[in-house]
Design an enzyme around this catalytic site. Structure first.
Site, PDB file in Angstrom:
ATOM      1  N   LEU A   1      33.435 -33.553  53.625  1.00  0.00           N
ATOM      2  CA  LEU A   1      33.311 -33.583  55.082  1.00  0.00           C
ATOM      3  C   LEU A   1      34.593 -34.232  55.566  1.00  0.00           C
ATOM      4  O   LEU A   1      35.012 -35.254  55.014  1.00  0.00           O
ATOM      5  CB  LEU A   1      32.106 -34.426  55.514  1.00  0.00           C
ATOM      6  CG  LEU A   1      30.727 -33.850  55.242  1.00  0.00           C
ATOM      7  CD1 LEU A   1      29.647 -34.891  55.535  1.00  0.00           C
ATOM      8  CD2 LEU A   1      30.489 -32.612  56.088  1.00  0.00           C
ATOM      9  N   ASP A   2      35.242 -33.648  56.574  1.00  0.00           N
ATOM     10  CA  ASP A   2      36.496 -34.241  57.014  1.00  0.00           C
ATOM     11  C   ASP A   2      36.250 -35.609  57.634  1.00  0.00           C
ATOM     12  O   ASP A   2      35.116 -36.003  57.890  1.00  0.00           O
ATOM     13  CB  ASP A   2      37.272 -33.292  57.941  1.00  0.00           C
ATOM     14  CG  ASP A   2      36.594 -33.044  59.271  1.00  0.00           C
ATOM     15  OD1 ASP A   2      36.123 -34.002  59.903  1.00  0.00           O
ATOM     16  OD2 ASP A   2      36.545 -31.886  59.698  1.00  0.00           O
ATOM     17  N   GLU A   3      37.324 -36.329  57.863  1.00  0.00           N
ATOM     18  CA  GLU A   3      37.239 -37.713  58.328  1.00  0.00           C
ATOM     19  C   GLU A   3      36.424 -37.863  59.606  1.00  0.00           C
ATOM     20  O   GLU A   3      35.688 -38.828  59.785  1.00  0.00           O
ATOM     21  CB  GLU A   3      38.663 -38.249  58.528  1.00  0.00           C
ATOM     22  CG  GLU A   3      38.742 -39.711  58.822  1.00  0.00           C
ATOM     23  CD  GLU A   3      40.185 -40.200  58.907  1.00  0.00           C
ATOM     24  OE1 GLU A   3      40.353 -41.410  59.128  1.00  0.00           O
ATOM     25  OE2 GLU A   3      41.130 -39.386  58.781  1.00  0.00           O
ATOM     26  N   LYS A   4      36.502 -36.879  60.502  1.00  0.00           N
ATOM     27  CA  LYS A   4      35.810 -36.971  61.785  1.00  0.00           C
ATOM     28  C   LYS A   4      34.398 -36.405  61.734  1.00  0.00           C
ATOM     29  O   LYS A   4      33.674 -36.467  62.722  1.00  0.00           O
ATOM     30  CB  LYS A   4      36.626 -36.263  62.866  1.00  0.00           C
ATOM     31  CG  LYS A   4      37.929 -36.966  63.153  1.00  0.00           C
ATOM     32  CD  LYS A   4      38.701 -36.281  64.246  1.00  0.00           C
ATOM     33  CE  LYS A   4      39.984 -37.051  64.530  1.00  0.00           C
ATOM     34  NZ  LYS A   4      40.765 -36.403  65.583  1.00  0.00           N
ATOM     35  N   SER A   5      33.999 -35.841  60.602  1.00  0.00           N
ATOM     36  CA  SER A   5      32.641 -35.312  60.446  1.00  0.00           C
ATOM     37  C   SER A   5      31.791 -36.342  59.721  1.00  0.00           C
ATOM     38  O   SER A   5      32.301 -37.259  59.078  1.00  0.00           O
ATOM     39  CB  SER A   5      32.664 -33.994  59.664  1.00  0.00           C
ATOM     40  OG  SER A   5      33.416 -33.028  60.368  1.00  0.00           O
TER      41      SER A   5
END
Length: 195
Positions: free
Chosen positions: A46-50
């Site tokens: 999951l990307d950093e903002k997810s």
């Protein structure tokens, strides 16, 4: 014997245990969230903002299986604007996104608008509120996981993602985990119902 966990990856964390470069030096890593066994790895990312459900394992074969197209992943996305039925239909059928400098058409997937906002924990970093215009929530279930795919898909139909939470992988659900919480999963293969 291999060990498996599910964790609620909070906003602002990388889906890894080791920094891979100078730019990541001050980033928050999953290892800060618990005492995990040697050799643990995240299954997918999951990307950093997810945020949301991330599975962890010490078994590379299990990781490969779950990352395959045999296992569905469900996301709740809060999007900018009141998403239209036309946009939902486009998402369901597949949309064109950019992927590593090339055009890519996403596979058909299950998408529907949620009638009410999901019961999720407050995010540490505040989102803009309704004074800046309406938002809506959609559920997207995919069996592919291209780089920032959900965000690119909702932007492609004119409704950029403001918040993205993975809530299910196969038959494993986020349930009542809070950001940073983890839970041991005893028999991950049977829970996933994959032959």
């Amino acid at each position: 014997m291999h060990k498996h966990f599910k964790i609620y990856k909070p906003y602002g964390y990388l889906s890894q245990f080791v920094n891979n470069g100078q730019k990541q030096h001050r980033k928050k890593l999953l290892g800060e969230l618990g005492d995990f066994p040697e050799g643990i790895m995240s299954i997918g990312r999951l990307d950093e903002k997810s945020e949301g459900l991330l599975l962890l394992t010490t078994d590379g074969k299990t990781s490969d299986l779950i990352n395959s197209s045999k296992v569905d992943k469900e996301y709740y996305a809060q999007v900018d604007g009141d998403i239209s039925e036309t946009a939902i239909k486009q998402l369901q059928d597949g949309v064109e996104i950019g992927l590593h400098g090339k055009k890519y058409i996403t596979k058909p997937c299950t998408v529907f608008k949620l009638d009410t906002p999901p019961n999720l924990p407050e995010r540490r970093k505040k989102l803009r509120d309704d004074r800046h215009g309406p938002t809506s929530w959609v559920s997207l279930t995919l069996n592919e996981g291209k780089f920032r795919q959900v965000r690119k898909m909702t932007s492609a139909v004119g409704f950029p993602t403001l918040r993205l939470v993975r809530v299910r992988v196969g038959t494993i659900f986020l349930d009542d985990l809070q950001p940073g919480d983890s839970l041991k999963v005893l028999d991950i293969e049977s829970v996933l119902n994959v032959p």
